[in-house]
Scaffold this active site. Structure first.
Site, short mmCIF file in Angstrom:
data_model
loop_
_atom_site.label_atom_id
_atom_site.label_comp_id
_atom_site.label_asym_id
_atom_site.label_seq_id
_atom_site.Cartn_x
_atom_site.Cartn_y
_atom_site.Cartn_z
N SER A 144 0.85 -1.18 0.00
CA SER A 144 0.00 0.00 0.00
C SER A 144 0.89 1.23 0.00
CB SER A 144 -0.90 0.03 1.24
OG SER A 144 -1.50 1.29 1.42
N TYR A 157 -2.88 -0.48 10.46
CA TYR A 157 -2.74 -0.77 9.04
C TYR A 157 -1.38 -0.29 8.53
CZ TYR A 157 -3.76 -0.78 4.01
OH TYR A 157 -3.71 -1.00 2.66
#
Length: 256
Positions: A144, A157
């Site tokens: 990501s 995250y």
């Protein structure tokens, strides 16, 4: 890119980015091990796409936050096709939008156990197979932009993706002498089921698009070609790198 006679395991391939990757790899000639956790109908859709490309697919249900499931997934893929050549670590979760001081242990475990621990041990099982069979292979992690870019209220995250970044860098050095390459692809904002709430919020969606130089969210099909390149012989000298596929988001992002 030609992936004829290759077998790829794509985790989390019942929808979204994973499904697009599985279909694209199949179009390049690879047979696919399709992994899902809780979306069997989506896994069947992926299988249909793989078969439409003229390749073979095999569906395995596995929760990659559970190590016994990780080992089952890899072993079933090997048993069915006889080998694995390519691993795409795509399965992941973004977790709860919450202030850092309110995150519970359960919230943290949900994110880190899948995004980092699952990726770690799936990669380990794949590498063990390559070592046992004395072969080279390709590992591609779907990370990501938040392995690098701050994302307030999603600290678990970001920590998980930052861990995947350093795991990739370290393994590039450790696995390189065996001819095993490992790289990350870091998507930005992509139109997937995980972003359904955002896609249905015109104000937030407009604000996000203003941060993306190309002026739009990505699609799963924007990620799949880069995976195929990294899985192919064209990328034999590429390892230890992150490739941002984000429309320029990481270079222009700022909190509204």
């Amino acid at each position: 890119m030609n992936l004829q006679r290759k077998v790829a395991l794509v985790t989390g391939s019942s929808q979204g980015i994973g499904q697009a990757i599985a279909a694209y790899l199949a179009q390049a000639g690879a047979d696919i091990v399709i992994d899902y956790r809780s979306h069997p109908d989506g896994a069947k859709e992926t299988l249909a796409k793989v078969e439409a490309a003229g390749r073979k697919g095999h569906i395995v249900q596995a929760d990659l936050s559970v190590i016994s499931d990780v080992r089952k997934l890899v072993s079933e893929g090997i048993h069915h096709f006889g080998k694995l050549d390519i691993l795409v670590n795509n399965a992941g979760v973004d977790g709860k939008n919450a202030d850092f001081w309110n995150i519970t242990e359960a919230d943290y475990d949900t994110v880190v156990n899948l995004n980092l621990k699952g990726t770690f041990f799936t990669t380990q099982a794949f590498v063990q197979h390559l070592i046992e069979t004395k072969r080279t292979g390709k590992i591609i992690n779907i990370s990501s932009v938040h392995e690098e870019m701050a994302f307030p209220h999603f600290t678990s995250y970001c920590a998980s993706k930052g861990g995947v970044k350093m795991m990739m860098r370290n393994l590039a050095v450790e696995l390189g002498p065996m001819g095993i390459t490992i790289n990350n692809i870091a998507p930005g904002a992509i139109e997937t089921p995980i972003n359904t709430k955002l896609l249905n919020d015109p104000v937030k969606l407009h604000s996000l698009k203003q941060n993306i130089p190309l002026g739009r969210l990505g699609k799963p099909e924007d990620i799949a070609p880069m995976v195929t390149f990294l899985a192919s012989s064209a990328a034999d000298y590429v390892t230890g790198a992150t490739f941002y596929v984000d429309g320029g988001l990481i270079r222009n992002y700022h909190e509204q």
